[in-house]
Design an enzyme around this catalytic site. Structure first.
Site, PDB file in Angstrom:
ATOM      1  N   LYS A  79      -0.842   5.026   4.647  1.00  0.00           N
ATOM      2  CA  LYS A  79      -1.781   4.113   5.313  1.00  0.00           C
ATOM      3  C   LYS A  79      -1.411   3.974   6.786  1.00  0.00           C
ATOM      4  O   LYS A  79      -0.242   3.803   7.126  1.00  0.00           O
ATOM      5  CB  LYS A  79      -1.738   2.746   4.612  1.00  0.00           C
ATOM      6  CG  LYS A  79      -2.773   1.788   5.117  1.00  0.00           C
ATOM      7  CD  LYS A  79      -2.919   0.590   4.206  1.00  0.00           C
ATOM      8  CE  LYS A  79      -3.931  -0.399   4.734  1.00  0.00           C
ATOM      9  NZ  LYS A  79      -5.270   0.176   4.915  1.00  0.00           N
ATOM     10  N   HIS A 123       0.840  -1.209   0.000  1.00  0.00           N
ATOM     11  CA  HIS A 123       0.000   0.000   0.000  1.00  0.00           C
ATOM     12  C   HIS A 123       0.872   1.256   0.000  1.00  0.00           C
ATOM     13  O   HIS A 123       2.050   1.198   0.347  1.00  0.00           O
ATOM     14  CB  HIS A 123      -0.899   0.032   1.246  1.00  0.00           C
ATOM     15  CG  HIS A 123      -2.116  -0.845   1.117  1.00  0.00           C
ATOM     16  ND1 HIS A 123      -2.080  -2.197   1.344  1.00  0.00           N
ATOM     17  CD2 HIS A 123      -3.395  -0.546   0.774  1.00  0.00           C
ATOM     18  CE1 HIS A 123      -3.284  -2.708   1.145  1.00  0.00           C
ATOM     19  NE2 HIS A 123      -4.111  -1.727   0.798  1.00  0.00           N
TER      20      HIS A 123
HETATM   21  P1  NAP Z   1      -6.881   9.821   3.695  1.00  0.00           P
HETATM   22  O1  NAP Z   1      -6.633  10.352   2.328  1.00  0.00           O
HETATM   23  O2  NAP Z   1      -5.869  10.059   4.771  1.00  0.00           O
HETATM   24  O3  NAP Z   1      -8.306  10.348   4.181  1.00  0.00           O
HETATM   25  C1  NAP Z   1      -8.771  10.321   5.486  1.00  0.00           C
HETATM   26  C2  NAP Z   1      -9.505  11.623   5.719  1.00  0.00           C
HETATM   27  O4  NAP Z   1     -10.172  11.581   6.972  1.00  0.00           O
HETATM   28  C3  NAP Z   1      -8.551  12.830   5.750  1.00  0.00           C
HETATM   29  O5  NAP Z   1      -9.081  13.856   4.950  1.00  0.00           O
HETATM   30  C4  NAP Z   1      -8.548  13.220   7.225  1.00  0.00           C
HETATM   31  O6  NAP Z   1      -8.277  14.582   7.416  1.00  0.00           O
HETATM   32  C5  NAP Z   1      -9.973  12.860   7.579  1.00  0.00           C
HETATM   33  N1  NAP Z   1     -10.225  12.768   9.013  1.00  0.00           N
HETATM   34  C6  NAP Z   1      -9.354  12.454  10.011  1.00  0.00           C
HETATM   35  N2  NAP Z   1     -10.004  12.503  11.195  1.00  0.00           N
HETATM   36  C7  NAP Z   1     -11.272  12.850  10.924  1.00  0.00           C
HETATM   37  C8  NAP Z   1     -12.431  13.092  11.730  1.00  0.00           C
HETATM   38  N3  NAP Z   1     -12.397  12.989  13.057  1.00  0.00           N
HETATM   39  N4  NAP Z   1     -13.578  13.428  11.120  1.00  0.00           N
HETATM   40  C9  NAP Z   1     -13.647  13.534   9.793  1.00  0.00           C
HETATM   41  N5  NAP Z   1     -12.586  13.363   8.959  1.00  0.00           N
HETATM   42  C10 NAP Z   1     -11.429  13.019   9.539  1.00  0.00           C
HETATM   43  O7  NAP Z   1      -7.088   8.235   3.645  1.00  0.00           O
HETATM   44  P2  NAP Z   1      -7.814   7.369   2.499  1.00  0.00           P
HETATM   45  O8  NAP Z   1      -6.802   6.736   1.640  1.00  0.00           O
HETATM   46  O9  NAP Z   1      -8.915   8.162   1.908  1.00  0.00           O
HETATM   47  O10 NAP Z   1      -8.438   6.204   3.392  1.00  0.00           O
HETATM   48  C11 NAP Z   1      -9.440   6.449   4.346  1.00  0.00           C
HETATM   49  C12 NAP Z   1      -9.768   5.118   5.046  1.00  0.00           C
HETATM   50  O11 NAP Z   1     -10.285   4.198   4.079  1.00  0.00           O
HETATM   51  C13 NAP Z   1      -8.539   4.421   5.660  1.00  0.00           C
HETATM   52  O12 NAP Z   1      -8.919   3.742   6.830  1.00  0.00           O
HETATM   53  C14 NAP Z   1      -8.129   3.413   4.587  1.00  0.00           C
HETATM   54  O13 NAP Z   1      -7.433   2.306   5.103  1.00  0.00           O
HETATM   55  C15 NAP Z   1      -9.493   3.016   4.084  1.00  0.00           C
HETATM   56  N6  NAP Z   1      -9.544   2.470   2.725  1.00  0.00           N
HETATM   57  C16 NAP Z   1     -10.522   1.547   2.512  1.00  0.00           C
HETATM   58  C17 NAP Z   1     -10.701   1.009   1.275  1.00  0.00           C
HETATM   59  C18 NAP Z   1     -11.826   0.032   1.077  1.00  0.00           C
HETATM   60  O14 NAP Z   1     -12.027  -0.430  -0.044  1.00  0.00           O
HETATM   61  N7  NAP Z   1     -12.564  -0.325   2.121  1.00  0.00           N
HETATM   62  C19 NAP Z   1      -9.870   1.385   0.224  1.00  0.00           C
HETATM   63  C20 NAP Z   1      -8.883   2.352   0.451  1.00  0.00           C
HETATM   64  C21 NAP Z   1      -8.748   2.892   1.717  1.00  0.00           C
HETATM   65  P3  NAP Z   1      -6.738  15.074   7.667  1.00  0.00           P
HETATM   66  O15 NAP Z   1      -5.949  14.589   6.493  1.00  0.00           O
HETATM   67  O16 NAP Z   1      -6.828  16.539   7.783  1.00  0.00           O
HETATM   68  O17 NAP Z   1      -6.317  14.396   8.948  1.00  0.00           O
END
Ligand code: NAP
Length: 266
Positions: free
Chosen positions: A159, A155
């Site tokens: 992550k 990844h």
């Molecule tokens: P990301 O780009 O870091 O996005 C996470 C977002 O959540 C960021 O904008 C962050 O803001 C925000 N955040 C943090 N704390 C928060 C809160 N209390 N309330 C609201 N927003 C908040 O990560 P990503 O790649 O999008 O992944 C997000 C999640 O999905 C992770 O857990 C990842 O492992 C998972 N994921 C799942 C799949 C699936 O198919 N199920 C696929 C890919 C990823 P800041 O950056 O300002 O902290």
């Protein structure tokens, strides 16, 4: 039939912003609010790189649930907040669709119990890509005949959780059909801690984190004179949106927790 009213938590994130674009394209979906820990009081359209949608942004999720009527919460945040958001959504009668990974077994059991008590559907899917779900199912099938298996997941380096939710889910599916077996030589010793990866029921999981990667996994099986590798690559985050859309549609008619997209597919 009325539109499905959706709140997205984590709208600025890589997954969250992709989810907004998916919702914007569906006639039967309506984005009613977002939850972010920044930009409270603004609307989604005020943020330069997000779709031109009028939905308000809340920093306090409880205030959001109190003020906005919604059917579904799509959570794409961090393990810590994802769990908190899921519980609060259920308390407010909103069905969670959770892509956030890193929930512990105990947290999953608690959500399962809450869903049952409230008779509300929840979907938690460690991987929303259909190809990844097939990769996990094919791996389970192969493990019946090839009990020697190691999982290598790769990844991007932002992550937060390791191993990935997909790797954990794959190992759980494999455990259903594989007799417990310790991988490697019975007397093997690590001269560098962690060299053999994490251990699940004797199976090894190796996590690689590098910039440039999105989400990739190989499940390698070995046997006498042959190996079998089942591999899936998500090359961009749009790959996850078919599964998010399907989960939002299906969660409306569920009254229990469904863990894993494979349980929603025909
Ligand atoms: P990301 O780009 O870091 O996005 C996470 C977002 O959540 C960021 O904008 C962050 O803001 C925000 N955040 C943090 N704390 C928060 C809160 N209390 N309330 C609201 N927003 C908040 O990560 P990503 O790649 O999008 O992944 C997000 C999640 O999905 C992770 O857990 C990842 O492992 C998972 N994921 C799942 C799949 C699936 O198919 N199920 C696929 C890919 C990823 P800041 O950056 O300002 O902290």
């Amino acid at each position: 039939m009325s539109n499905t009213k959706i709140i997205v938590a984590g709208p600025r994130g890589k997954m969250g912003s992709e989810a907004l674009r998916m919702i914007e394209k569906q006639d039967h979906f309506e984005l009613v609010a977002c939850v972010d820990h920044k930009n409270g009081g603004l609307a989604v359209k005020d943020i330069e790189y997000l779709p031109n949608l009028d939905a308000p942004i809340y920093e306090d999720i409880e205030q959001c649930f109190q003020e906005v009527e919604a059917d579904v919460l799509v959570d794409l945040t961090t393990p810590e907040f994802g769990y908190k958001h899921t519980r609060l959504a259920l308390e407010y009668g909103v069905r969670p669709v959770v892509g956030t990974t890193g929930f512990t077994k105990e947290q999953l059991s608690e959500v399962e119990q809450m869903a049952e008590d409230k008779q509300l559907g929840v979907v938690i899917a460690p991987n929303f890509a259909i190809g990844a779900v097939l990769m996990m199912q094919f791996s389970k099938w192969a493990a019946k005949y090839f009990p020697d298996v190691e999982i290598i997941e790769r990844h991007h380096d932002n992550k937060l959780d390791a191993p990935s939710g997909t790797a954990v889910k794959t190992s759980e599916l494999i455990q259903e059909v594989r007799d417990q077996k310790k991988q490697g030589h019975p007397d093997e010793q690590e001269t560098l801690e962690g060299a053999r990866g994490a251990d699940v029921d004797g199976m090894k999981i190796h996590s690689v984190r590098l910039p440039g990667l999105v989400a990739h996994q190989e499940v390698m099986f070995g046997s006498t004179g042959e190996t079998l590798t089942i591999k899936h690559d998500s090359i961009n985050r749009e790959s996850f949106m078919t599964g998010v859309k399907l989960s939002v549609e299906k969660v409306l008619s569920l009254q229990v927790l469904v863990y894993g997209l494979e349980n929603l597919l025909e």
